[in-house]
Design a protein around this motif. Structure first.
Motif, short mmCIF file in Angstrom:
data_model
loop_
_atom_site.label_atom_id
_atom_site.label_comp_id
_atom_site.label_asym_id
_atom_site.label_seq_id
_atom_site.Cartn_x
_atom_site.Cartn_y
_atom_site.Cartn_z
N ASP A 42 27.56 -13.58 28.27
CA ASP A 42 26.45 -13.22 27.39
C ASP A 42 25.45 -12.32 28.12
O ASP A 42 24.93 -11.36 27.54
CB ASP A 42 25.73 -14.49 26.90
N GLU A 43 25.20 -12.61 29.40
CA GLU A 43 24.25 -11.81 30.15
C GLU A 43 24.77 -10.39 30.37
O GLU A 43 24.01 -9.42 30.30
CB GLU A 43 23.94 -12.47 31.50
N LEU A 44 26.07 -10.26 30.61
CA LEU A 44 26.65 -8.94 30.85
C LEU A 44 26.95 -8.19 29.56
O LEU A 44 27.15 -6.97 29.57
CB LEU A 44 27.94 -9.08 31.67
N GLY A 45 27.04 -8.93 28.46
CA GLY A 45 27.33 -8.31 27.17
C GLY A 45 28.79 -7.93 26.99
O GLY A 45 29.11 -7.05 26.20
N ILE A 46 29.68 -8.62 27.72
CA ILE A 46 31.12 -8.36 27.59
C ILE A 46 31.86 -9.69 27.61
O ILE A 46 31.31 -10.72 28.03
CB ILE A 46 31.66 -7.49 28.76
N GLU A 47 33.10 -9.67 27.16
CA GLU A 47 33.97 -10.83 27.32
C GLU A 47 34.86 -10.57 28.53
O GLU A 47 35.59 -9.56 28.57
CB GLU A 47 34.81 -11.06 26.07
N ILE A 48 34.82 -11.47 29.49
CA ILE A 48 35.61 -11.30 30.71
C ILE A 48 37.02 -11.84 30.51
O ILE A 48 37.98 -11.31 31.07
CB ILE A 48 34.91 -12.02 31.89
N PHE A 49 37.14 -12.88 29.69
CA PHE A 49 38.44 -13.51 29.48
C PHE A 49 38.91 -13.37 28.03
O PHE A 49 38.10 -13.40 27.11
CB PHE A 49 38.38 -15.00 29.84
N MET A 50 40.22 -13.25 27.87
CA MET A 50 40.83 -13.38 26.55
C MET A 50 41.00 -14.87 26.25
O MET A 50 41.19 -15.67 27.17
CB MET A 50 42.19 -12.68 26.52
N ARG A 51 40.93 -15.22 24.98
CA ARG A 51 40.98 -16.63 24.60
C ARG A 51 41.91 -16.87 23.42
O ARG A 51 42.09 -15.99 22.58
CB ARG A 51 39.57 -17.13 24.24
N ALA A 52 42.48 -18.07 23.42
CA ALA A 52 43.21 -18.59 22.27
C ALA A 52 42.55 -19.91 21.93
O ALA A 52 42.80 -20.93 22.56
CB ALA A 52 44.69 -18.79 22.59
N GLY A 53 41.64 -19.89 20.96
CA GLY A 53 40.79 -21.05 20.71
C GLY A 53 39.84 -21.23 21.87
O GLY A 53 39.14 -20.30 22.26
N LYS A 54 39.84 -22.41 22.48
CA LYS A 54 38.98 -22.67 23.63
C LYS A 54 39.69 -22.42 24.96
O LYS A 54 39.09 -22.55 26.02
CB LYS A 54 38.49 -24.12 23.59
N ARG A 55 40.94 -22.04 24.88
CA ARG A 55 41.76 -21.86 26.09
C ARG A 55 41.70 -20.42 26.58
O ARG A 55 41.84 -19.49 25.78
CB ARG A 55 43.20 -22.27 25.79
N LEU A 56 41.49 -20.25 27.88
CA LEU A 56 41.53 -18.91 28.48
C LEU A 56 42.98 -18.50 28.68
O LEU A 56 43.81 -19.30 29.14
CB LEU A 56 40.81 -18.89 29.83
N THR A 57 43.30 -17.26 28.34
CA THR A 57 44.69 -16.80 28.45
C THR A 57 44.87 -15.61 29.39
O THR A 57 46.01 -15.25 29.71
CB THR A 57 45.24 -16.43 27.06
N GLY A 58 43.79 -14.97 29.78
CA GLY A 58 43.92 -13.82 30.66
C GLY A 58 42.63 -13.05 30.77
O GLY A 58 41.61 -13.43 30.18
#
Length: 317
Positions: A42-58
Motif C-alpha cells: 500500500d505504501e509503495l502503491g504496487i502489488e509485489i506478489f501475485m495472489r490466488a485468493g489469500k495465497r501468494l503464488t509468485g
C-alpha cells in the motif's frame, strides 16, 4: 516502511511464497506477515506478489524489480550492525563458516585450533553442506565465509578467492592388486583403473568433475558403483571390498587409515583449487580477515580488499 516489512517480503520469496514458513522463520504469526506485506504494498502503491485468493503464488513484474532493492537494503542493514559491533565489541562476536565435509573434516581443524587460540572471544558456528548449499548460505547472509572446491566461483554475487591446490589419491585395501603393483613400482594408468568398480564422490563434490573429465577424454568407461559426499564413507566401503576409492589426497592419513593403502593419482586427474568466498559488499569484521589469513596465508586483509575492489570494477559496481 520498516525492516520487518522488508524481511517479510524477502522471506516470502525465499520460502516459495509459503506464509506459514515465513511466519515461523520470522517468529511471528501468519496474519502478521500478511499485514506487513500488504502495508508495504500500500505504501509503495504496487502489488509485489501475485495472489490466488489469500495465497501468494509468485512475484509480479514490479515485485521482480523491487526485490533486489529490498535485498540490498537488508544487506546494508546487516553491514551497519556489524560495523557498530566492530567498535562496540572489539574482538568479540560470532563467525559463521560454511564448508563442504572434506574441508570441515580435513582442512579446517588446525585452522580452527589456531584461530580459537588467537581469538578466544569469538564464537564459531560451522555449517556443512554441498558446494551449492555453501554458496546459498553466503548469498542468504547466513554465513560469513564459505569454503569449497566446486561452485563458489560460479556466482557473481560472491568474491571467490583461491586458497590452495590439491590432488586425488586412489585408496585400496593393502592386499589389493593395485597396491601390490604400486609397491613393485608400476605406475597406475587410467586404463588399469577402469578395470575396477569405483567408489568416489557425488557429482559436484570434491573435484568429481575432473575425475569424469579424465575418463571421458581417454575414452574409457567410469564404473562408479557407489558415490558419496565425503571421504570417510568412501573409505569405509573400500575397506569392505566394494571397489577402488578415489578421494582427495588430504583425506588419507597413513596412521589413521592403516587398513588402506594410498596410490598417488596426481598424474591421472587435473589439480583442484579450493576457494574461500565472501559475499560481495559484505562488511567483514576484523576477526573475519584474521580467519581468512589463518586458513590461507596469502589472504591478507590487503589482498582480500584488493580482490574485492577488482571484482567490483569488473562487475561495473
Amino acid at each position: 516502511m520498516n525492516f520487518q516489512q522488508l524481511r517479510s517480503i524477502r522471506e516470502a520469496q525465499r520460502r516459495g511464497f509459503n506464509l506459514t514458513e515465513v511466519a515461523h522463520a520470522l517468529h511471528t504469526s501468519q496474519p502478521g506477515v500478511s499485514r506487513q506485506i500488504r502495508e508495504l504494498e500500500d505504501e509503495l502503491g504496487i502489488e509485489i506478489f501475485m495472489r490466488a485468493g489469500k495465497r501468494l503464488t509468485g512475484l509480479t513484474e514490479p515485485g521482480r524489480h523491487v526485490l533486489p532493492i529490498i535485498e540490498r537494503m537488508l544487506h546494508e542493514a546487516d553491514n551497519l550492525r556489524r560495523a557498530g559491533d566492530d567498535f562496540a565489541r572489539a574482538g568479540t562476536g560470532t563467525l559463521r563458516i560454511a564448508a563442504t565435509h572434506s574441508q570441515a573434516r580435513y582442512a579446517l581443524p588446525p585452522v580452527v585450533r589456531d584461530f580459537r587460540a588467537a581469538h578466544p572471544d569469538v564464537s564459531l558456528h560451522l555449517h556443512q553442506g554441498s558446494p551449492q548449499q555453501v554458496a546459498r548460505l553466503l548469498l542468504d547472509g547466513e554465513a560469513d565465509v564459505g569454503i569449497a572446491t566446486e561452485a563458489l566461483a560460479q556466482f557473481d554475487e560472491l568474491i571467490a578467492l583461491p586458497c590452495y591446490r590439491w590432488t586425488h589419491s586412489v585408496v585400496v585395501p593393502p592386499d589389493h592388486a593395485l597396491a601390490k603393483e604400486a609397491a613393485e613400482g608400476q605406475v597406475l594408468t587410467l586404463e588399469r583403473l577402469s578395470q575396477f568398480p569405483i567408489i568416489t564422490y557425488e557429482l559436484g563434490y570434491t573435484g568429481r568433475s575432473h575425475i569424469d573429465d579424465a575418463f571421458r577424454t581417454a575414452g574409457l568407461d567410469l564404473n562408479v558403483v557407489l558415490a558419496a559426499m565425503d571421504a570417510d564413507v568412501i573409505k569405509t566401503y573400500v575397506e569392505l571390498g566394494l571397489g577402488v576409492g578415489i578421494v582427495a589426497s588430504i583425506a588419507y592419513d597413513e596412521d589413521r587409515d592403516q587398513h588402506l593403502a594410498a596410490i598417488d593419482a596426481r598424474h591421472l586427474f587435473a589439480d583442484n583449487m579450493t576457494r574461500l568466498a565472501v559475499r560481495r559488499g559484505a562488511y567483514l569484521r576484523d576477526y573475519v580477515y584474521a580467519f581468512m589469513s589463518t586458513f590461507a596465508a596469502p589472504l591478507t586483509r590487503e589482498a582480500v580488499e584488493a580482490a574485492a575492489h577488482e571484482s567490483a570494477s569488473q562487475a561495473g559496481l
